[in-house]
Scaffold this active site. Sequence first.
Site, short mmCIF file in Angstrom:
data_model
loop_
_atom_site.label_atom_id
_atom_site.label_comp_id
_atom_site.label_asym_id
_atom_site.label_seq_id
_atom_site.Cartn_x
_atom_site.Cartn_y
_atom_site.Cartn_z
N SER A 1 3.53 8.86 0.50
CA SER A 1 4.18 9.20 1.78
C SER A 1 5.31 10.30 1.59
O SER A 1 5.88 10.39 0.42
CB SER A 1 4.69 7.92 2.56
OG SER A 1 5.53 8.29 3.59
N TYR B 1 9.43 0.48 2.58
CA TYR B 1 8.24 1.32 2.53
C TYR B 1 8.59 2.59 1.72
O TYR B 1 7.93 2.98 0.92
CB TYR B 1 7.88 1.76 3.98
CG TYR B 1 6.59 2.55 4.14
CD1 TYR B 1 5.43 2.18 3.84
CD2 TYR B 1 6.72 4.06 4.22
CE1 TYR B 1 4.14 3.02 4.11
CE2 TYR B 1 5.67 4.78 4.24
CZ TYR B 1 4.54 4.32 4.42
OH TYR B 1 3.24 4.97 4.25
#
Length: 274
Positions: A158, A171
């Site tokens: 990401s 995350y």
Amino acid sequence: MSAATLTGRSRLDGRIALVTGAARGIGEAVARTLARLGAEVAATDLRAATLTELADPVGARGRPAGGERSGRVHAYPMDVTDRTAVDATVARVERELGPVDILVNVAGVLRTAPAAELTDEDWARTFAVNTTGVFHTTRAVVGAMALRGGGSIVTVASNAAGIPRTHMAAYAASKAASVMFTKCVGLEYAGSGVRCNAVCPGSTDTPMQRALWTDPDAPRRVLDGDLASYRTGIPLGRIADPQDIADSVAFLCSDQARHITMQDLYVDGGATLR
């Protein structure tokens, strides 16, 4: 170099690919794309029923331009957090389809909360899937790839791995860890011909992304940016489609990227201003 030669180098005919998190979103797009390029794809996920639907012959859904042969998607339910299950699934794939040439780590979860409000379970689950899962699958295939003299591992992380995000500490940290793990493996196995890279998507139109949209204006805030959360917008003015990410993964898996390893490719429309 001719266009025909370049096209040939993008093909994956005869290769065996294992894709995690393949039941939906980016993982599904990756599995379908690699199969259309000729690979036999072992699609893995916890969602067994969805995998079964995905595992239709890709050729029945249409062949690529030019009539090249398509591979097939094969369903292999698997939990990336379970080391024993991962090892057993890899062994089964290699027994039934052949040696794994390509690994694409897509499986991921997102737990959002201010850092001080994250629960122990939030943290542990996020790292179990996003980081330890990458460790399990990579370890299960990289040694054999090295013995055969080559292979490609791509971890879908990401852009949060490279820029702080509010309410996304677990995350972002898990994705940053998986990127660095992938690069370290790439360094260790470069001499054996195994290439290891990461693709770092920004906002992409997937169920995970849509779960973050709590009001009708949410997509516009993604595009324009949100000062309250210290978030820039997307300079290209569009939210990515899963196919945008899958095409980048396919490039890194192919011989067109044969001299690329230990890289993190940001596919985010310029959102991180890199």
